[in-house]
Write a protein that holds these residues in place. Structure first.
Motif, PDB file in Angstrom:
ATOM      1  N   LEU A 208      -3.821  11.974   6.439  1.00  0.00           N
ATOM      2  CA  LEU A 208      -2.773  12.248   5.460  1.00  0.00           C
ATOM      3  C   LEU A 208      -1.404  12.377   6.111  1.00  0.00           C
ATOM      4  O   LEU A 208      -0.385  12.045   5.511  1.00  0.00           O
ATOM      5  N   GLN A 209      -1.381  12.844   7.371  1.00  0.00           N
ATOM      6  CA  GLN A 209      -0.097  13.006   8.048  1.00  0.00           C
ATOM      7  C   GLN A 209       0.584  11.654   8.271  1.00  0.00           C
ATOM      8  O   GLN A 209       1.798  11.578   8.415  1.00  0.00           O
ATOM      9  N   VAL A 210      -0.214  10.584   8.311  1.00  0.00           N
ATOM     10  CA  VAL A 210       0.344   9.236   8.460  1.00  0.00           C
ATOM     11  C   VAL A 210       0.689   8.642   7.095  1.00  0.00           C
ATOM     12  O   VAL A 210       1.721   8.012   6.920  1.00  0.00           O
ATOM     13  N   LEU A 211      -0.198   8.876   6.115  1.00  0.00           N
ATOM     14  CA  LEU A 211      -0.037   8.239   4.809  1.00  0.00           C
ATOM     15  C   LEU A 211       1.047   8.860   3.936  1.00  0.00           C
ATOM     16  O   LEU A 211       1.786   8.148   3.264  1.00  0.00           O
ATOM     17  N   LEU A 212       1.141  10.187   3.940  1.00  0.00           N
ATOM     18  CA  LEU A 212       2.014  10.872   2.988  1.00  0.00           C
ATOM     19  C   LEU A 212       3.480  10.438   3.039  1.00  0.00           C
ATOM     20  O   LEU A 212       4.089  10.206   1.996  1.00  0.00           O
ATOM     21  N   PRO A 213       4.108  10.318   4.246  1.00  0.00           N
ATOM     22  CA  PRO A 213       5.527   9.932   4.261  1.00  0.00           C
ATOM     23  C   PRO A 213       5.782   8.553   3.652  1.00  0.00           C
ATOM     24  O   PRO A 213       6.868   8.291   3.142  1.00  0.00           O
ATOM     25  N   LEU A 214       4.769   7.687   3.700  1.00  0.00           N
ATOM     26  CA  LEU A 214       4.971   6.315   3.222  1.00  0.00           C
ATOM     27  C   LEU A 214       4.075   5.989   2.029  1.00  0.00           C
ATOM     28  O   LEU A 214       3.839   4.820   1.738  1.00  0.00           O
ATOM     29  N   ILE A 215       3.587   7.017   1.354  1.00  0.00           N
ATOM     30  CA  ILE A 215       2.682   6.800   0.227  1.00  0.00           C
ATOM     31  C   ILE A 215       3.367   6.017  -0.890  1.00  0.00           C
ATOM     32  O   ILE A 215       2.730   5.217  -1.596  1.00  0.00           O
ATOM     33  N   LYS A 216       4.673   6.211  -1.042  1.00  0.00           N
ATOM     34  CA  LYS A 216       5.416   5.486  -2.075  1.00  0.00           C
ATOM     35  C   LYS A 216       5.460   3.993  -1.754  1.00  0.00           C
ATOM     36  O   LYS A 216       5.262   3.158  -2.646  1.00  0.00           O
ATOM     37  N   LEU A 217       5.699   3.671  -0.476  1.00  0.00           N
ATOM     38  CA  LEU A 217       5.728   2.271  -0.058  1.00  0.00           C
ATOM     39  C   LEU A 217       4.366   1.627  -0.289  1.00  0.00           C
ATOM     40  O   LEU A 217       4.276   0.489  -0.770  1.00  0.00           O
ATOM     41  N   ILE A 218       3.305   2.337   0.050  1.00  0.00           N
ATOM     42  CA  ILE A 218       1.950   1.815  -0.134  1.00  0.00           C
ATOM     43  C   ILE A 218       1.677   1.546  -1.612  1.00  0.00           C
ATOM     44  O   ILE A 218       1.169   0.480  -1.986  1.00  0.00           O
ATOM     45  N   GLY A 219       2.037   2.527  -2.463  1.00  0.00           N
ATOM     46  CA  GLY A 219       1.819   2.373  -3.898  1.00  0.00           C
ATOM     47  C   GLY A 219       2.578   1.192  -4.472  1.00  0.00           C
ATOM     48  O   GLY A 219       2.039   0.433  -5.296  1.00  0.00           O
ATOM     49  N   ILE A 220       3.829   1.002  -4.041  1.00  0.00           N
ATOM     50  CA  ILE A 220       4.641  -0.116  -4.535  1.00  0.00           C
ATOM     51  C   ILE A 220       4.043  -1.446  -4.090  1.00  0.00           C
ATOM     52  O   ILE A 220       4.003  -2.421  -4.853  1.00  0.00           O
ATOM     53  N   MET A 221       3.544  -1.507  -2.843  1.00  0.00           N
ATOM     54  CA  MET A 221       2.935  -2.732  -2.331  1.00  0.00           C
ATOM     55  C   MET A 221       1.729  -3.129  -3.180  1.00  0.00           C
ATOM     56  O   MET A 221       1.582  -4.294  -3.578  1.00  0.00           O
ATOM     57  N   TYR A 222       0.881  -2.171  -3.470  1.00  0.00           N
ATOM     58  CA  TYR A 222      -0.322  -2.473  -4.257  1.00  0.00           C
ATOM     59  C   TYR A 222       0.029  -2.811  -5.710  1.00  0.00           C
ATOM     60  O   TYR A 222      -0.599  -3.685  -6.327  1.00  0.00           O
ATOM     61  N   LEU A 223       1.035  -2.143  -6.261  1.00  0.00           N
ATOM     62  CA  LEU A 223       1.467  -2.441  -7.622  1.00  0.00           C
ATOM     63  C   LEU A 223       2.080  -3.840  -7.705  1.00  0.00           C
ATOM     64  O   LEU A 223       1.830  -4.584  -8.662  1.00  0.00           O
ATOM     65  N   ALA A 224       2.860  -4.207  -6.700  1.00  0.00           N
ATOM     66  CA  ALA A 224       3.461  -5.540  -6.653  1.00  0.00           C
ATOM     67  C   ALA A 224       2.385  -6.616  -6.527  1.00  0.00           C
ATOM     68  O   ALA A 224       2.465  -7.678  -7.162  1.00  0.00           O
ATOM     69  N   ALA A 225       1.369  -6.347  -5.711  1.00  0.00           N
ATOM     70  CA  ALA A 225       0.269  -7.302  -5.545  1.00  0.00           C
ATOM     71  C   ALA A 225      -0.468  -7.493  -6.872  1.00  0.00           C
ATOM     72  O   ALA A 225      -0.791  -8.626  -7.266  1.00  0.00           O
ATOM     73  N   LEU A 226      -0.711  -6.405  -7.581  1.00  0.00           N
ATOM     74  CA  LEU A 226      -1.385  -6.477  -8.885  1.00  0.00           C
ATOM     75  C   LEU A 226      -0.528  -7.245  -9.893  1.00  0.00           C
ATOM     76  O   LEU A 226      -1.045  -8.043 -10.693  1.00  0.00           O
ATOM     77  N   THR A 227       0.770  -7.036  -9.839  1.00  0.00           N
ATOM     78  CA  THR A 227       1.692  -7.759 -10.731  1.00  0.00           C
ATOM     79  C   THR A 227       1.641  -9.253 -10.466  1.00  0.00           C
ATOM     80  O   THR A 227       1.629 -10.073 -11.392  1.00  0.00           O
ATOM     81  N   HIS A 228       1.596  -9.631  -9.189  1.00  0.00           N
ATOM     82  CA  HIS A 228       1.520 -11.051  -8.814  1.00  0.00           C
ATOM     83  C   HIS A 228       0.245 -11.677  -9.384  1.00  0.00           C
ATOM     84  O   HIS A 228       0.266 -12.807  -9.878  1.00  0.00           O
TER      85      HIS A 228
END
Length: 403
Positions: A208-228
Protein backbone atom coordinates in the motif's frame (compact mmCIF):
# COMPACT_ATOMS: atom_id res chain seq x y z
CA UNK A 1 -18.67 -29.72 -10.62
CA UNK A 2 -15.57 -31.89 -10.79
CA UNK A 3 -12.19 -30.16 -11.14
CA UNK A 4 -11.37 -31.94 -14.40
CA UNK A 5 -14.66 -30.70 -15.91
CA UNK A 6 -13.55 -27.08 -15.60
CA UNK A 7 -12.23 -25.50 -18.78
CA UNK A 8 -8.77 -23.94 -18.87
CA UNK A 9 -10.08 -20.32 -18.66
CA UNK A 10 -12.07 -21.24 -15.53
CA UNK A 11 -9.01 -22.93 -14.01
CA UNK A 12 -6.95 -19.83 -14.78
CA UNK A 13 -9.61 -17.66 -13.15
CA UNK A 14 -9.41 -19.77 -10.01
CA UNK A 15 -5.61 -19.57 -10.09
CA UNK A 16 -5.85 -15.80 -10.47
CA UNK A 17 -8.16 -15.48 -7.45
CA UNK A 18 -6.06 -17.80 -5.30
CA UNK A 19 -2.92 -15.89 -6.27
CA UNK A 20 -4.48 -12.58 -5.25
CA UNK A 21 -5.58 -14.02 -1.89
CA UNK A 22 -2.15 -15.55 -1.28
CA UNK A 23 -0.45 -12.25 -2.13
CA UNK A 24 -2.69 -10.32 0.26
CA UNK A 25 -2.02 -12.81 3.07
CA UNK A 26 1.75 -12.48 2.63
CA UNK A 27 1.54 -8.69 2.26
CA UNK A 28 -0.46 -8.13 5.44
CA UNK A 29 1.63 -10.71 7.29
CA UNK A 30 4.81 -8.90 6.30
CA UNK A 31 6.31 -12.11 4.91
CA UNK A 32 8.58 -12.43 1.89
CA UNK A 33 6.78 -13.92 -1.12
CA UNK A 34 9.80 -13.92 -3.46
CA UNK A 35 9.96 -17.72 -3.24
CA UNK A 36 6.95 -18.02 -5.55
CA UNK A 37 8.36 -15.83 -8.33
CA UNK A 38 10.49 -18.59 -9.95
CA UNK A 39 7.32 -20.63 -10.52
CA UNK A 40 5.80 -17.76 -12.50
CA UNK A 41 9.07 -17.09 -14.30
CA UNK A 42 9.29 -20.74 -15.34
CA UNK A 43 5.81 -20.52 -16.87
CA UNK A 44 6.76 -17.38 -18.82
CA UNK A 45 9.97 -19.02 -20.06
CA UNK A 46 8.02 -22.06 -21.26
CA UNK A 47 5.65 -19.84 -23.25
CA UNK A 48 8.43 -17.72 -24.68
CA UNK A 49 10.22 -20.95 -25.64
CA UNK A 50 7.44 -21.77 -28.11
CA UNK A 51 6.78 -18.25 -29.46
CA UNK A 52 9.61 -18.02 -32.01
CA UNK A 53 9.24 -21.49 -33.59
CA UNK A 54 5.45 -21.16 -33.56
CA UNK A 55 5.50 -17.79 -35.33
CA UNK A 56 8.11 -18.85 -37.89
CA UNK A 57 6.61 -22.24 -38.76
CA UNK A 58 2.99 -21.04 -38.85
CA UNK A 59 3.86 -17.94 -40.89
CA UNK A 60 5.86 -19.92 -43.47
CA UNK A 61 3.01 -22.42 -43.78
CA UNK A 62 0.44 -19.60 -43.96
CA UNK A 63 2.36 -17.56 -46.57
CA UNK A 64 2.97 -20.65 -48.69
CA UNK A 65 -0.70 -21.59 -48.49
CA UNK A 66 -1.82 -18.02 -49.26
CA UNK A 67 0.19 -17.99 -52.47
CA UNK A 68 -1.05 -14.51 -53.40
CA UNK A 69 1.24 -11.52 -52.91
CA UNK A 70 -1.56 -9.05 -53.74
CA UNK A 71 -3.70 -10.54 -50.94
CA UNK A 72 -0.86 -10.12 -48.47
CA UNK A 73 -0.56 -6.49 -49.62
CA UNK A 74 -4.28 -5.89 -49.03
CA UNK A 75 -4.11 -7.47 -45.58
CA UNK A 76 -1.02 -5.41 -44.68
CA UNK A 77 -2.65 -2.11 -45.70
CA UNK A 78 -5.88 -2.88 -43.83
CA UNK A 79 -4.15 -3.95 -40.62
CA UNK A 80 -1.79 -0.94 -40.77
CA UNK A 81 -4.75 1.46 -41.09
CA UNK A 82 -6.46 -0.25 -38.17
CA UNK A 83 -3.31 -0.02 -36.01
CA UNK A 84 -2.76 3.67 -36.76
CA UNK A 85 -6.41 4.57 -36.22
CA UNK A 86 -6.82 2.78 -32.89
CA UNK A 87 -3.44 4.03 -31.64
CA UNK A 88 -4.40 7.64 -32.39
CA UNK A 89 -7.70 7.22 -30.52
CA UNK A 90 -5.87 5.59 -27.59
CA UNK A 91 -3.39 8.47 -27.23
CA UNK A 92 -6.30 10.91 -27.41
CA UNK A 93 -8.19 9.06 -24.67
CA UNK A 94 -5.12 9.15 -22.44
CA UNK A 95 -4.74 12.90 -22.94
CA UNK A 96 -8.45 13.63 -22.40
CA UNK A 97 -8.63 11.61 -19.19
CA UNK A 98 -5.45 13.19 -17.86
CA UNK A 99 -6.89 16.68 -18.47
CA UNK A 100 -10.22 15.81 -16.88
CA UNK A 101 -8.99 13.99 -13.76
CA UNK A 102 -5.56 15.68 -13.22
CA UNK A 103 -3.62 12.65 -11.87
CA UNK A 104 -0.53 14.72 -11.02
CA UNK A 105 -2.25 17.48 -9.09
CA UNK A 106 -1.76 17.81 -5.31
CA UNK A 107 0.92 15.11 -5.21
CA UNK A 108 4.15 15.57 -3.29
CA UNK A 109 6.44 13.16 -5.09
CA UNK A 110 10.16 13.76 -4.71
CA UNK A 111 11.89 14.36 -8.03
CA UNK A 112 15.37 14.48 -6.52
CA UNK A 113 17.95 11.84 -7.38
CA UNK A 114 15.83 10.58 -10.28
CA UNK A 115 17.78 9.40 -13.27
CA UNK A 116 16.51 8.64 -16.72
CA UNK A 117 17.91 5.88 -18.87
CA UNK A 118 19.43 7.30 -22.03
CA UNK A 119 17.99 6.03 -25.28
CA UNK A 120 18.75 7.00 -28.86
CA UNK A 121 15.83 6.74 -31.29
CA UNK A 122 16.79 5.48 -34.77
CA UNK A 123 16.31 7.49 -37.94
CA UNK A 124 13.59 6.69 -40.46
CA UNK A 125 15.97 5.00 -42.88
CA UNK A 126 17.51 2.89 -40.13
CA UNK A 127 14.03 1.94 -38.91
CA UNK A 128 13.18 0.34 -42.25
CA UNK A 129 16.61 -1.27 -42.52
CA UNK A 130 16.09 -2.81 -39.07
CA UNK A 131 13.17 -4.82 -40.45
CA UNK A 132 15.51 -6.75 -42.77
CA UNK A 133 17.55 -9.34 -40.85
CA UNK A 134 21.28 -9.46 -41.52
CA UNK A 135 21.19 -13.02 -40.27
CA UNK A 136 17.84 -14.87 -40.10
CA UNK A 137 19.32 -17.37 -37.64
CA UNK A 138 20.32 -14.49 -35.34
CA UNK A 139 16.79 -13.04 -35.64
CA UNK A 140 15.46 -16.45 -34.61
CA UNK A 141 17.87 -16.68 -31.68
CA UNK A 142 17.12 -13.16 -30.45
CA UNK A 143 13.36 -13.50 -30.93
CA UNK A 144 13.17 -10.41 -33.14
CA UNK A 145 9.58 -10.91 -34.30
CA UNK A 146 9.53 -8.23 -36.97
CA UNK A 147 12.65 -9.57 -38.71
CA UNK A 148 11.25 -13.07 -38.25
CA UNK A 149 7.99 -12.09 -39.96
CA UNK A 150 9.89 -10.51 -42.85
CA UNK A 151 12.03 -13.62 -43.47
CA UNK A 152 9.19 -16.11 -42.92
CA UNK A 153 6.97 -14.38 -45.50
CA UNK A 154 9.81 -14.37 -48.06
CA UNK A 155 10.51 -18.02 -47.32
CA UNK A 156 6.82 -18.95 -47.54
CA UNK A 157 6.22 -17.23 -50.88
CA UNK A 158 9.42 -18.71 -52.33
CA UNK A 159 8.21 -22.13 -51.19
CA UNK A 160 4.81 -21.50 -52.75
CA UNK A 161 6.40 -20.48 -56.08
CA UNK A 162 8.03 -23.93 -56.36
CA UNK A 163 4.67 -25.58 -56.94
CA UNK A 164 4.70 -29.39 -56.71
CA UNK A 165 8.44 -29.46 -56.07
CA UNK A 166 7.93 -27.50 -52.85
CA UNK A 167 5.05 -29.65 -51.58
CA UNK A 168 7.25 -32.05 -49.50
CA UNK A 169 8.81 -29.14 -47.59
CA UNK A 170 5.44 -27.43 -47.22
CA UNK A 171 4.04 -30.64 -45.74
CA UNK A 172 6.90 -30.63 -43.22
CA UNK A 173 6.06 -27.06 -42.16
CA UNK A 174 2.35 -27.87 -41.92
CA UNK A 175 3.14 -30.92 -39.80
CA UNK A 176 5.54 -28.81 -37.73
CA UNK A 177 2.75 -26.32 -37.20
CA UNK A 178 0.53 -29.06 -35.77
CA UNK A 179 3.39 -30.16 -33.51
CA UNK A 180 3.82 -26.62 -32.18
CA UNK A 181 0.07 -26.39 -31.51
CA UNK A 182 0.29 -29.59 -29.44
CA UNK A 183 3.32 -28.27 -27.54
CA UNK A 184 1.43 -25.03 -26.89
CA UNK A 185 -1.56 -26.97 -25.55
CA UNK A 186 0.75 -28.94 -23.23
CA UNK A 187 2.40 -25.78 -21.87
CA UNK A 188 -0.96 -24.08 -21.39
CA UNK A 189 -2.05 -26.82 -18.98
CA UNK A 190 0.39 -25.20 -16.55
CA UNK A 191 -1.21 -21.78 -17.01
CA UNK A 192 -3.39 -21.85 -13.84
CA UNK A 193 -0.30 -22.46 -11.67
CA UNK A 194 1.80 -19.86 -13.51
CA UNK A 195 -0.94 -17.23 -13.27
CA UNK A 196 -1.41 -17.97 -9.56
CA UNK A 197 2.31 -17.52 -8.87
CA UNK A 198 2.64 -14.32 -10.91
CA UNK A 199 -0.40 -12.63 -9.37
CA UNK A 200 0.60 -13.70 -5.85
CA UNK A 201 4.05 -12.14 -6.33
CA UNK A 202 2.65 -8.92 -7.84
CA UNK A 203 0.05 -8.45 -5.09
CA UNK A 204 2.50 -9.46 -2.35
CA UNK A 205 5.16 -7.01 -3.53
CA UNK A 206 2.93 -4.04 -4.41
CA UNK A 207 2.41 -2.79 -0.87
CA UNK A 208 0.00 0.00 0.00
CA UNK A 209 2.91 2.36 0.65
CA UNK A 210 3.73 2.11 -3.07
CA UNK A 211 0.18 2.11 -4.42
CA UNK A 212 -1.52 4.81 -2.35
CA UNK A 213 0.39 7.89 -3.64
CA UNK A 214 -0.39 6.91 -7.23
CA UNK A 215 -3.75 5.19 -6.77
CA UNK A 216 -5.44 7.98 -8.73
CA UNK A 217 -3.12 7.46 -11.70
CA UNK A 218 -3.76 3.71 -11.60
CA UNK A 219 -7.53 4.23 -11.47
CA UNK A 220 -7.47 6.66 -14.41
CA UNK A 221 -5.34 4.25 -16.47
CA UNK A 222 -7.79 1.39 -15.95
CA UNK A 223 -10.81 3.64 -16.58
CA UNK A 224 -9.24 4.93 -19.80
CA UNK A 225 -8.51 1.36 -20.93
CA UNK A 226 -12.14 0.37 -20.27
CA UNK A 227 -13.34 3.44 -22.20
CA UNK A 228 -11.18 2.45 -25.18
CA UNK A 229 -12.76 -1.01 -25.13
CA UNK A 230 -16.27 0.47 -25.05
CA UNK A 231 -15.88 3.12 -27.75
CA UNK A 232 -13.49 1.28 -30.11
CA UNK A 233 -13.43 -2.51 -29.74
CA UNK A 234 -17.09 -3.05 -28.85
CA UNK A 235 -18.53 -1.13 -31.88
CA UNK A 236 -15.87 -2.49 -34.27
CA UNK A 237 -16.59 -6.09 -33.26
CA UNK A 238 -20.34 -5.58 -33.45
CA UNK A 239 -20.67 -3.61 -36.67
CA UNK A 240 -17.61 -4.76 -38.65
CA UNK A 241 -16.67 -8.14 -37.22
CA UNK A 242 -20.33 -9.16 -36.64
CA UNK A 243 -19.33 -10.78 -33.34
CA UNK A 244 -20.94 -10.05 -29.99
CA UNK A 245 -18.54 -8.73 -27.37
CA UNK A 246 -19.70 -11.40 -24.90
CA UNK A 247 -18.78 -14.17 -27.37
CA UNK A 248 -15.47 -12.46 -28.03
CA UNK A 249 -14.62 -12.30 -24.31
CA UNK A 250 -15.55 -15.95 -23.73
CA UNK A 251 -13.11 -17.07 -26.41
CA UNK A 252 -10.43 -14.53 -25.47
CA UNK A 253 -10.44 -15.21 -21.71
CA UNK A 254 -7.30 -17.35 -21.85
CA UNK A 255 -4.94 -14.96 -23.72
CA UNK A 256 -6.28 -11.95 -21.80
CA UNK A 257 -5.62 -13.59 -18.43
CA UNK A 258 -2.11 -14.52 -19.56
CA UNK A 259 -1.50 -10.95 -20.74
CA UNK A 260 -2.82 -9.46 -17.49
CA UNK A 261 -0.76 -11.72 -15.23
CA UNK A 262 2.50 -11.84 -17.22
CA UNK A 263 2.54 -8.27 -18.63
CA UNK A 264 3.95 -9.78 -21.82
CA UNK A 265 2.26 -9.67 -25.22
CA UNK A 266 4.78 -12.23 -26.46
CA UNK A 267 3.79 -14.63 -23.67
CA UNK A 268 0.13 -14.31 -24.68
CA UNK A 269 0.89 -14.69 -28.40
CA UNK A 270 0.37 -18.48 -28.78
CA UNK A 271 -2.94 -18.40 -26.90
CA UNK A 272 -3.99 -15.28 -28.84
CA UNK A 273 -3.37 -16.96 -32.19
CA UNK A 274 -5.39 -20.00 -31.12
CA UNK A 275 -8.23 -17.82 -29.80
CA UNK A 276 -8.49 -15.70 -32.96
CA UNK A 277 -8.82 -18.85 -35.04
CA UNK A 278 -11.79 -19.81 -32.85
CA UNK A 279 -13.20 -16.37 -33.67
CA UNK A 280 -13.19 -17.35 -37.34
CA UNK A 281 -9.84 -15.89 -38.41
CA UNK A 282 -8.05 -18.12 -40.96
CA UNK A 283 -4.64 -19.36 -39.87
CA UNK A 284 -2.84 -17.58 -42.73
CA UNK A 285 -4.23 -14.25 -41.43
CA UNK A 286 -3.81 -14.92 -37.70
CA UNK A 287 -0.22 -16.13 -38.18
CA UNK A 288 0.60 -12.78 -39.83
CA UNK A 289 -1.49 -10.18 -38.01
CA UNK A 290 -1.09 -11.42 -34.41
CA UNK A 291 2.76 -11.55 -34.39
CA UNK A 292 2.83 -8.22 -36.25
CA UNK A 293 0.41 -6.70 -33.75
CA UNK A 294 2.49 -8.01 -30.85
CA UNK A 295 5.41 -6.04 -32.28
CA UNK A 296 3.84 -2.77 -33.43
CA UNK A 297 0.24 -2.43 -32.14
CA UNK A 298 0.20 -0.91 -28.67
CA UNK A 299 -3.14 0.70 -27.80
CA UNK A 300 -2.57 0.20 -24.07
CA UNK A 301 0.88 1.75 -24.28
CA UNK A 302 -0.60 4.64 -26.31
CA UNK A 303 -3.13 5.44 -23.56
CA UNK A 304 -0.34 5.31 -20.99
CA UNK A 305 1.78 7.60 -23.16
CA UNK A 306 -0.83 10.38 -23.24
CA UNK A 307 -1.63 9.91 -19.57
CA UNK A 308 1.99 9.81 -18.40
CA UNK A 309 2.92 12.92 -20.40
CA UNK A 310 0.27 15.09 -18.72
CA UNK A 311 0.92 13.43 -15.33
CA UNK A 312 4.64 14.29 -15.38
CA UNK A 313 3.90 17.80 -16.63
CA UNK A 314 1.52 18.34 -13.69
CA UNK A 315 4.06 16.98 -11.19
CA UNK A 316 6.67 19.45 -12.43
CA UNK A 317 4.14 22.30 -12.70
CA UNK A 318 4.56 22.57 -16.49
CA UNK A 319 1.52 23.75 -18.44
CA UNK A 320 0.97 21.77 -21.64
CA UNK A 321 -0.96 23.84 -24.16
CA UNK A 322 -3.48 22.33 -26.58
CA UNK A 323 -0.94 22.54 -29.41
CA UNK A 324 1.66 20.76 -27.23
CA UNK A 325 -0.80 17.96 -26.52
CA UNK A 326 -1.65 17.72 -30.20
CA UNK A 327 2.07 17.38 -30.79
CA UNK A 328 2.09 14.50 -28.27
CA UNK A 329 -0.58 12.76 -30.34
CA UNK A 330 1.30 13.16 -33.63
CA UNK A 331 4.74 12.34 -32.23
CA UNK A 332 3.34 9.27 -30.46
CA UNK A 333 2.08 7.90 -33.78
CA UNK A 334 5.35 8.62 -35.60
CA UNK A 335 7.48 7.40 -32.71
CA UNK A 336 5.52 4.15 -32.49
CA UNK A 337 6.36 3.47 -36.12
CA UNK A 338 9.92 4.74 -35.71
CA UNK A 339 10.69 2.43 -32.80
CA UNK A 340 9.55 -0.77 -34.49
CA UNK A 341 12.03 -3.56 -33.81
CA UNK A 342 14.09 -1.41 -31.44
CA UNK A 343 14.97 -2.75 -27.97
CA UNK A 344 13.15 -0.95 -25.12
CA UNK A 345 10.71 0.46 -27.68
CA UNK A 346 8.29 1.84 -25.08
CA UNK A 347 11.10 3.80 -23.45
CA UNK A 348 12.22 5.12 -26.83
CA UNK A 349 8.70 6.34 -27.64
CA UNK A 350 8.09 8.08 -24.32
CA UNK A 351 11.57 9.65 -24.43
CA UNK A 352 10.91 11.05 -27.90
CA UNK A 353 7.59 12.53 -26.76
CA UNK A 354 9.08 14.03 -23.60
CA UNK A 355 11.92 15.59 -25.59
CA UNK A 356 9.49 17.11 -28.10
CA UNK A 357 7.34 18.81 -25.43
CA UNK A 358 10.34 19.69 -23.20
CA UNK A 359 9.53 17.51 -20.19
CA UNK A 360 12.30 16.27 -17.84
CA UNK A 361 13.32 12.71 -18.73
CA UNK A 362 13.67 11.99 -15.01
CA UNK A 363 9.88 12.15 -14.77
CA UNK A 364 9.67 8.69 -16.36
CA UNK A 365 11.00 7.23 -13.10
CA UNK A 366 8.15 8.74 -11.06
CA UNK A 367 5.79 5.90 -11.91
CA UNK A 368 8.39 3.12 -11.65
CA UNK A 369 6.94 1.81 -8.39
CA UNK A 370 3.53 1.07 -9.91
CA UNK A 371 4.60 0.39 -13.49
CA UNK A 372 3.85 -3.32 -13.11
CA UNK A 373 0.24 -2.52 -12.10
CA UNK A 374 -0.11 -0.12 -15.04
CA UNK A 375 1.53 -2.61 -17.40
CA UNK A 376 -1.12 -5.22 -16.60
CA UNK A 377 -3.76 -2.94 -18.14
CA UNK A 378 -1.47 -1.87 -21.01
CA UNK A 379 -0.61 -5.41 -22.08
CA UNK A 380 -4.17 -6.71 -21.80
CA UNK A 381 -5.42 -3.90 -24.03
CA UNK A 382 -2.58 -4.50 -26.52
CA UNK A 383 -3.48 -8.19 -26.82
CA UNK A 384 -7.19 -7.43 -27.09
CA UNK A 385 -6.51 -4.93 -29.87
CA UNK A 386 -4.42 -7.45 -31.84
CA UNK A 387 -7.27 -9.96 -31.83
CA UNK A 388 -9.89 -7.36 -32.80
CA UNK A 389 -7.66 -6.25 -35.69
CA UNK A 390 -7.39 -9.84 -36.96
CA UNK A 391 -11.19 -10.22 -36.84
CA UNK A 392 -11.71 -6.93 -38.71
CA UNK A 393 -9.23 -7.81 -41.47
CA UNK A 394 -10.81 -11.24 -41.89
CA UNK A 395 -14.27 -9.71 -42.28
CA UNK A 396 -13.05 -7.12 -44.78
CA UNK A 397 -11.21 -9.82 -46.75
CA UNK A 398 -14.37 -11.95 -46.87
CA UNK A 399 -16.34 -8.94 -48.12
CA UNK A 400 -13.64 -8.34 -50.76
CA UNK A 401 -13.83 -11.97 -51.88
CA UNK A 402 -17.62 -11.73 -52.42
CA UNK A 403 -17.27 -8.85 -54.87
Amino acid sequence: MKAHALGLPAQMGIGFALGAILGLIFQFGGWDISWIKPLGDAFIRLIRMIVVPLVFISLVAGAASMGDLSRLGRISIKIACYYLGTTAIAVGIGLVFANIFHPGMDLNLSTEALQAKEVSPPGIVQTFLNIIPLNPVQALAEGNLLQLIFFAIFFGFALSSMGEAGKPLLNIFQTGNEVMIRITAAVMRLAPYGVCALIAYTVGKSGLQVLLPLIKLIGIMYLAALTHVCIVYFPVLKYVGRISFVSYLKIMTQPLLIAFSTCSSAAALPANMAATEKLGVPREISSFTIPLGTTVNMDGAAIYLGLATVFVAQIYGIDLSFSAQLTVLLIALLASIGSVGVPAAALVVISMVFAQVHLPMEGIALVAGVDRILDMARTTLNVMGDAVGAVVVTKLENENAKR
